[in-house]
Scaffold this active site. Structure first.
Site, mmCIF file in Angstrom:
data_model
loop_
_atom_site.group_PDB
_atom_site.id
_atom_site.type_symbol
_atom_site.label_atom_id
_atom_site.label_comp_id
_atom_site.label_asym_id
_atom_site.label_seq_id
_atom_site.Cartn_x
_atom_site.Cartn_y
_atom_site.Cartn_z
ATOM 1 N N SER A 143 0.821 -1.061 0.008
ATOM 2 C CA SER A 143 0.025 0.186 -0.073
ATOM 3 C C SER A 143 0.856 1.271 0.163
ATOM 4 O O SER A 143 1.987 1.169 0.660
ATOM 5 C CB SER A 143 -0.997 0.221 1.304
ATOM 6 N N TYR A 156 -1.702 -0.845 10.233
ATOM 7 C CA TYR A 156 -1.867 -1.305 9.042
ATOM 8 C C TYR A 156 -0.580 -0.728 8.228
ATOM 9 O O TYR A 156 0.095 -1.639 7.088
ATOM 10 C CB TYR A 156 -3.126 -0.843 8.312
#
Length: 267
Positions: A143, A156
């Site tokens: 990401s 995350y």
């Protein structure tokens, strides 16, 4: 029109029951690849398979990637039913929408278990199958958050950053054995990722972020991702202008990046 580079390639996609995984499956199937599709929900995998070109040739392997024995069984099934594996696309994962102060240690651990430890374990177990014919390709879906870190995604971002660096080590260690490793860094993509994201206590957020709702489609993402992978790229950033700029600034000027992130709208 099928792509000769992908025709009859065996490609395993985790997290294939929706979003980016489903879009990648459609793109790769249209190019002639033979797919192995994994996710926890068999009914959704069946729905995805029915939408694919040459649907009968694709194998469904319902799987919780955090279950070590189930991963081993899945790899045995691929070996027995297909005989080999060309690409592994580690796409399964879960996001976060909670401030650091509101996130419990159990939620931190769950994020790392799914987004880092399970991916590493599955990849390690799949290596013999990938290397059997002189090399294959491993793809990690990280990401942009794993490059820059943002509010509401502390653990995350950390897990996705860890995955990126593990991929770098894997690439170096197995290059001479023919293994190629690529990491994709998506920005905002219009999927249910924010609906399923964990809040501080580990429950699902249940709503879609504005940034997600106005993002690029999963189909556009998949088209760009497959094109970059076929060109042999290893570091692939896909997103809007702001995300691509943040990824670039993270490499050129970390201090400027920190100021940009403080002022960014990520919800």
């Amino acid at each position: 029109m099928q792509n000769a580079k992908l025709k009859d390639r065996v490609i395993w996609i985790t997290g294939a029951s929706g979003g980016i995984g489903e879009a990648l499956a459609r793109e790769l199937a249209a190019d002639g690849a033979r797919l192995v599709l994994s996710a926890r929900r068999q009914s959704e995998l069946e729905r995805v398979r029915s939408s694919l070109a040459n649907s009968a040739q694709h194998l469904l392997l319902p799987l919780d990637i955090t279950d070590n024995s189930a991963v081993a069984d899945a790899i045995d099934t691929i070996q027995q039913q297909i005989g080999g594996l060309d690409w592994l696309i580690n796409n399964a994962g879960i996001s976060q929408r909670a401030l650091i102060i509101d996130t419990t240690p159990d939620t931190d651990r769950k994020l790392f278990e799914v987004d880092y430890f399970a991916q590493v374990n599955l990849t390690r177990q799949a290596l013999p199958l990938l290397l059997a014919d002189g090399g294959g390709k491993v793809v990690f879906v990280s990401s942009v958050a794993g490059l820059v870190g943002t509010q509401y995604r502390g653990s995350y971002s950390a897990a996705k950053a860890a995955l990126h660096l593990w991929a770098n080590s894997l690439r170096a260690e197995f290059f001479d054995q023919g293994l190629r490793v690529a990491t994709i860094f998506p920005g905002f993509v219009k999927t249910d990722v924010s609906r399923n994201a964990l809040t501080g206590n580990g429950s699902a957020l249940g709503t879609m972020d504005d940034a997600q709702a106005n993002a690029m489609s999963a189909e556009d993402f998949a088209e760009q991702a497959v094109k970059a992978l076929l060109k042999g790229k290893s570091y692939i950033v896909i997103g809007g202008l702001k995300e691509r700029l943040a990824a670039l600034v993270s490499r050129l000027s970390p201090e400027l990046l920190y100021k940009m992130i403080r002022n960014s709208k990520v919800r």
